[in-house]
Design an enzyme around this catalytic site. Structure first.
Site, mmCIF file in Angstrom:
data_model
loop_
_atom_site.group_PDB
_atom_site.id
_atom_site.type_symbol
_atom_site.label_atom_id
_atom_site.label_comp_id
_atom_site.label_asym_id
_atom_site.label_seq_id
_atom_site.Cartn_x
_atom_site.Cartn_y
_atom_site.Cartn_z
ATOM 1 N N GLU A 1 49.649 -123.726 -78.803
ATOM 2 C CA GLU A 1 50.086 -125.113 -78.579
ATOM 3 C C GLU A 1 50.155 -125.862 -79.911
ATOM 4 O O GLU A 1 51.134 -126.555 -80.199
ATOM 5 C CB GLU A 1 49.138 -125.811 -77.598
ATOM 6 C CG GLU A 1 49.272 -125.217 -76.194
ATOM 7 C CD GLU A 1 48.418 -125.898 -75.134
ATOM 8 O OE1 GLU A 1 48.720 -125.720 -73.945
ATOM 9 O OE2 GLU A 1 47.441 -126.598 -75.481
ATOM 10 N N LYS B 1 46.420 -133.827 -76.700
ATOM 11 C CA LYS B 1 47.284 -132.693 -77.072
ATOM 12 C C LYS B 1 48.689 -132.858 -76.499
ATOM 13 O O LYS B 1 49.698 -132.673 -77.168
ATOM 14 C CB LYS B 1 46.630 -131.391 -76.589
ATOM 15 C CG LYS B 1 47.369 -130.100 -76.830
ATOM 16 C CD LYS B 1 48.433 -129.764 -75.808
ATOM 17 C CE LYS B 1 48.057 -129.800 -74.377
ATOM 18 N NZ LYS B 1 47.190 -128.746 -73.892
ATOM 19 N N CYS C 1 43.307 -131.831 -73.412
ATOM 20 C CA CYS C 1 44.597 -131.862 -72.705
ATOM 21 C C CYS C 1 45.417 -133.123 -72.962
ATOM 22 O O CYS C 1 46.612 -133.037 -73.249
ATOM 23 C CB CYS C 1 44.375 -131.779 -71.192
ATOM 24 S SG CYS C 1 42.933 -130.877 -70.667
ATOM 25 N N HIS D 1 71.119 -127.633 -57.243
ATOM 26 C CA HIS D 1 72.027 -127.334 -58.336
ATOM 27 C C HIS D 1 72.538 -128.604 -59.002
ATOM 28 O O HIS D 1 72.820 -129.569 -58.298
ATOM 29 C CB HIS D 1 73.208 -126.524 -57.783
ATOM 30 C CG HIS D 1 74.158 -126.067 -58.831
ATOM 31 N ND1 HIS D 1 73.852 -125.044 -59.704
ATOM 32 C CD2 HIS D 1 75.404 -126.512 -59.164
ATOM 33 C CE1 HIS D 1 74.886 -124.873 -60.519
ATOM 34 N NE2 HIS D 1 75.825 -125.743 -60.227
ATOM 35 N N TYR E 1 45.613 -120.252 -75.965
ATOM 36 C CA TYR E 1 46.190 -121.560 -75.588
ATOM 37 C C TYR E 1 46.270 -122.518 -76.777
ATOM 38 O O TYR E 1 47.325 -123.045 -77.103
ATOM 39 C CB TYR E 1 45.281 -122.246 -74.569
ATOM 40 C CG TYR E 1 45.313 -121.753 -73.163
ATOM 41 C CD1 TYR E 1 46.058 -122.421 -72.203
ATOM 42 C CD2 TYR E 1 44.560 -120.661 -72.765
ATOM 43 C CE1 TYR E 1 46.045 -122.020 -70.882
ATOM 44 C CE2 TYR E 1 44.545 -120.246 -71.449
ATOM 45 C CZ TYR E 1 45.292 -120.931 -70.512
ATOM 46 O OH TYR E 1 45.285 -120.525 -69.208
ATOM 47 N N GLU F 1 66.327 -123.837 -59.767
ATOM 48 C CA GLU F 1 67.055 -123.114 -58.718
ATOM 49 C C GLU F 1 66.973 -121.600 -58.927
ATOM 50 O O GLU F 1 67.143 -120.825 -57.983
ATOM 51 C CB GLU F 1 68.515 -123.575 -58.632
ATOM 52 C CG GLU F 1 69.374 -123.209 -59.815
ATOM 53 C CD GLU F 1 70.810 -123.719 -59.687
ATOM 54 O OE1 GLU F 1 71.381 -123.592 -58.588
ATOM 55 O OE2 GLU F 1 71.357 -124.243 -60.664
ATOM 56 N N CYS G 1 38.752 -132.950 -72.025
ATOM 57 C CA CYS G 1 40.153 -133.086 -71.608
ATOM 58 C C CYS G 1 40.738 -134.425 -72.040
ATOM 59 O O CYS G 1 41.829 -134.492 -72.603
ATOM 60 C CB CYS G 1 40.254 -132.917 -70.091
ATOM 61 S SG CYS G 1 41.923 -133.179 -69.476
HETATM 62 P P1 NDP Z 1 41.724 -118.551 -75.654
HETATM 63 O O1 NDP Z 1 40.727 -117.793 -74.875
HETATM 64 O O2 NDP Z 1 42.959 -119.015 -74.990
HETATM 65 O O3 NDP Z 1 42.192 -117.636 -76.884
HETATM 66 C C1 NDP Z 1 41.279 -117.129 -77.765
HETATM 67 C C2 NDP Z 1 41.998 -116.444 -78.896
HETATM 68 O O4 NDP Z 1 41.063 -116.164 -79.913
HETATM 69 C C3 NDP Z 1 42.628 -115.131 -78.507
HETATM 70 O O5 NDP Z 1 43.807 -114.958 -79.238
HETATM 71 C C4 NDP Z 1 41.573 -114.102 -78.922
HETATM 72 O O6 NDP Z 1 42.121 -112.916 -79.393
HETATM 73 C C5 NDP Z 1 40.925 -114.761 -80.095
HETATM 74 N N1 NDP Z 1 39.504 -114.486 -80.201
HETATM 75 C C6 NDP Z 1 38.580 -114.521 -79.213
HETATM 76 N N2 NDP Z 1 37.363 -114.256 -79.701
HETATM 77 C C7 NDP Z 1 37.506 -114.061 -81.029
HETATM 78 C C8 NDP Z 1 36.620 -113.747 -82.072
HETATM 79 N N3 NDP Z 1 35.313 -113.596 -81.847
HETATM 80 N N4 NDP Z 1 37.123 -113.611 -83.315
HETATM 81 C C9 NDP Z 1 38.425 -113.757 -83.556
HETATM 82 N N5 NDP Z 1 39.321 -114.059 -82.597
HETATM 83 C C10 NDP Z 1 38.864 -114.207 -81.352
HETATM 84 O O7 NDP Z 1 40.904 -119.722 -76.348
HETATM 85 P P2 NDP Z 1 41.338 -121.154 -76.930
HETATM 86 O O8 NDP Z 1 40.296 -121.460 -77.935
HETATM 87 O O9 NDP Z 1 42.762 -121.184 -77.320
HETATM 88 O O10 NDP Z 1 41.152 -122.115 -75.686
HETATM 89 C C11 NDP Z 1 39.885 -122.210 -75.028
HETATM 90 C C12 NDP Z 1 40.076 -122.496 -73.572
HETATM 91 O O11 NDP Z 1 40.503 -123.820 -73.403
HETATM 92 C C13 NDP Z 1 41.159 -121.643 -72.902
HETATM 93 O O12 NDP Z 1 40.643 -120.440 -72.444
HETATM 94 C C14 NDP Z 1 41.630 -122.524 -71.795
HETATM 95 O O13 NDP Z 1 40.856 -122.252 -70.666
HETATM 96 C C15 NDP Z 1 41.352 -123.919 -72.298
HETATM 97 N N6 NDP Z 1 42.628 -124.570 -72.693
HETATM 98 C C16 NDP Z 1 43.588 -124.744 -71.752
HETATM 99 C C17 NDP Z 1 44.789 -125.337 -72.084
HETATM 100 C C18 NDP Z 1 45.847 -125.484 -71.038
HETATM 101 O O14 NDP Z 1 45.526 -125.395 -69.856
HETATM 102 N N7 NDP Z 1 47.111 -125.702 -71.410
HETATM 103 C C19 NDP Z 1 45.065 -125.798 -73.435
HETATM 104 C C20 NDP Z 1 43.999 -125.541 -74.357
HETATM 105 C C21 NDP Z 1 42.824 -124.945 -73.980
HETATM 106 P P3 NDP Z 1 42.467 -111.647 -78.467
HETATM 107 O O15 NDP Z 1 43.348 -112.117 -77.366
HETATM 108 O O16 NDP Z 1 43.127 -110.730 -79.418
HETATM 109 O O17 NDP Z 1 41.178 -111.139 -77.945
#
Ligand code: NDP
Length: 448
Positions: A182, A51, A48, A437, A178, A442, A43
């Site tokens: 982002e 980012k 976080c 407001h 995510y 709101e 993080c």
């Molecule tokens: P996410 O789980 O958010 O998204 C993963 C993405 O990758 C989805 O679009 C999924 O597709 C795709 N995917 C998953 N597995 C595969 C695969 N084997 N091959 C190809 N595509 C795949 O993961 P992130 O890496 O973006 O983030 C990891 C974690 O970090 C998040 O789950 C979150 O908990 C944390 N995070 C939180 C943030 C916040 O709170 N703002 C910011 C950044 C990270 P599909 O949906 O089609 O299955």
């Protein structure tokens, strides 16, 4: 406890590990922590925090544009990636020092090397030294999953994205979760040409679909290309050093940087857990009970390594609850209902509680209230982007089961709404609250 060198040895000095160390020490425990990379964890060091700074930096692209509509005459503006990157890196250094001093002021010893489990009460450092502890806490987090395709070595993950030598002209991002969305927003605002390719036709799986349906066309209107049903097949390095991305059936996409954001897997490889009878889950996670205890009585685990909810505040709560339970005489577990979360896309979105689909799936007879509005700030802006708020209400009890929103400052606004959902307030309680407001927030109390 005198038979052991420490009462607690923590492996991993990220959000969960540092909190657990500090609280255990405050309860009087002799604590040590080992960290193989940098104190602060994902993080703080490469997640976080840096980012969010890039998100702030990228907002200026729009603010500068809108400023003219508000009467400002601005001079020539330009953007310097190296300056931003180095500023962010120096702030990360500052935070690492702050985390280190927190450990020091709580008299927590820290070892800057990898540690693995060598027995129920023993850890082994990379140097070969073995240290005994009455309890061991594993808080090593998770690691980006990289694709198993030809040319994958040319891709980067979110670990490397903060250190790019220059702002890439063309970025291809695999994934639509995510991190993908982002960074799509960040690079798009900073001036890169961005293409997001995902294996399915979904973005941000798990968020309310009315909210993600609002985000997608806004991102497209801002110039981000999306390619759905396009899993990575191959990355080809060109003679000029640039990359060609073969994803799904479409035309190959030229890129200077390929960012993979396809989830994060618990970082349990080689930790020695099998030797103490801990069998990992399907995703490599450490199974734990409500108090974060593993199958081995003296070993606990918190945070992303347990793959419960991969969010920093959750890891912190789990670490704190562990320390109170084991060293504070106050057994506490972590509640996983009504955890607010946000995506710092542009515009950002946020949600807490059940989505409409989850509420219906759980058998609730659901009433939906929505507000679709143009934020006042956007009135002078070239953008026609509209905000959208949604309340998911249980028809039988009138209780607000979920709040979901997309629009400027949605994460800032949602935190307060999360209190209401957590407290079990009803739609009547929202209605009885006088609006503030003029604000976007709101809308929360004006949905009829
Ligand atoms: P996410 O789980 O958010 O998204 C993963 C993405 O990758 C989805 O679009 C999924 O597709 C795709 N995917 C998953 N597995 C595969 C695969 N084997 N091959 C190809 N595509 C795949 O993961 P992130 O890496 O973006 O983030 C990891 C974690 O970090 C998040 O789950 C979150 O908990 C944390 N995070 C939180 C943030 C916040 O709170 N703002 C910011 C950044 C990270 P599909 O949906 O089609 O299955």
């Amino acid at each position: 406890m005198a038979d052991f060198e420490y009462d607690l040895f923590v492996i991993g000095a990220g959000s969960g590990g540092v909190r657990a160390s500090r609280i255990a020490a405050s309860h009087g425990a002799r604590v040590a922590v080992a960290e193989e990379f940098r104190i602060g964890g994902t993080c703080v060091i490469r997640g976080c925090v840096p980012k969010k700074m890039l998100v702030y930096a990228s907002h200026f692209a729009h603010e500068l544009h809108d400023a003219a509509q508000y009467g400002w005459t601005l001079g020539e503006s330009s953007f310097d990636w190296a300056k931003l990157r180095d500023f962010v890196a120096s702030d990360v250094d500052r935070l690492e020092r702050a985390y280190t001093s927190t450990l020091d002021s709580n008299k927590v010893d820290h070892f800057h090397e990898r540690a693995v489990v060598a027995g129920p009460n023993t850890v082994r450092l990379a140097s070969g030294r073995e240290i005994s502890a009455k309890y061991i806490l594993i808080a090593v987090g998770a690691w980006p999953v990289m694709p198993d395709v030809e040319g994958a070595e040319h891709c980067i993950s979110s670990n490397e994205v903060f250190h790019l030598p220059e702002l890439p002209r063309r970025v291809v991002i695999q994934g639509a979760g995510y991190i993908a969305l982002e960074f799509a927003g960040i690079f798009n605002a900073l001036g890169s040409q961005v293409t997001v390719v995902n294996r399915s036709d979904k973005i941000l799986r798990g968020y309310d679909e009315d909210i993600t349906a609002r985000l997608l066309p806004i991102m497209q209107a801002r110039g981000i290309e999306f390619g759905f049903n396009r899993p990575l097949k191959r990355i080809e390095k060109q003679a000029d050093g640039s990359l060609l991305v073969h994803a799904g059936e479409g035309e190959p996409i030229p890129a200077d940087v390929v960012l993979v954001a396809t989830g994060r897997r618990p970082k349990t490889d080689g930790l020695g857990l099998e030797s103490v009878g801990i069998t990992l889950g399907a995703n490599g996670e450490i199974p734990v009970d409500d108090f974060s205890k593993t199958a081995c009585d003296s070993i606990y685990a918190v945070g992303d390594v347990t793959d419960r909810v991969q969010l920093t505040p959750v890891a912190i709560r789990e670490g704190h609850a562990f320390a109170d339970t084991v060293f504070g005489g106050n057994p506490r577990s972590t509640a996983y209902d009504a955890i607010p979360s946000a995506v710092f896309s542009q515009p950002p979105l946020a949600g807490v509680g059940l989505t409409e689909a989850q509420a219906r799936g759980a058998g609730h007879e659901v009433k939906i209230f929505t507000s679709d509005f143009r934020p006042m700030k956007n009135m002078f802006s070239a953008t026609m982007e509209r905000g959208f708020y949604k309340l998911v209400v249980d028809g039988a009890t009138n209780r607000v089961l979920g709040v979901h929103m997309i629009g400027p400052d949605a994460p800032e606004i949602l935190q307060s709404a999360a209190i209401a959902v957590k407290a079990g307030l009803t739609k009547a309680d929202f209605d009885a609250t006088v609006a503030l407001h003029p604000s976007m927030a709101e809308e929360l109390v004006l949905m009829r």
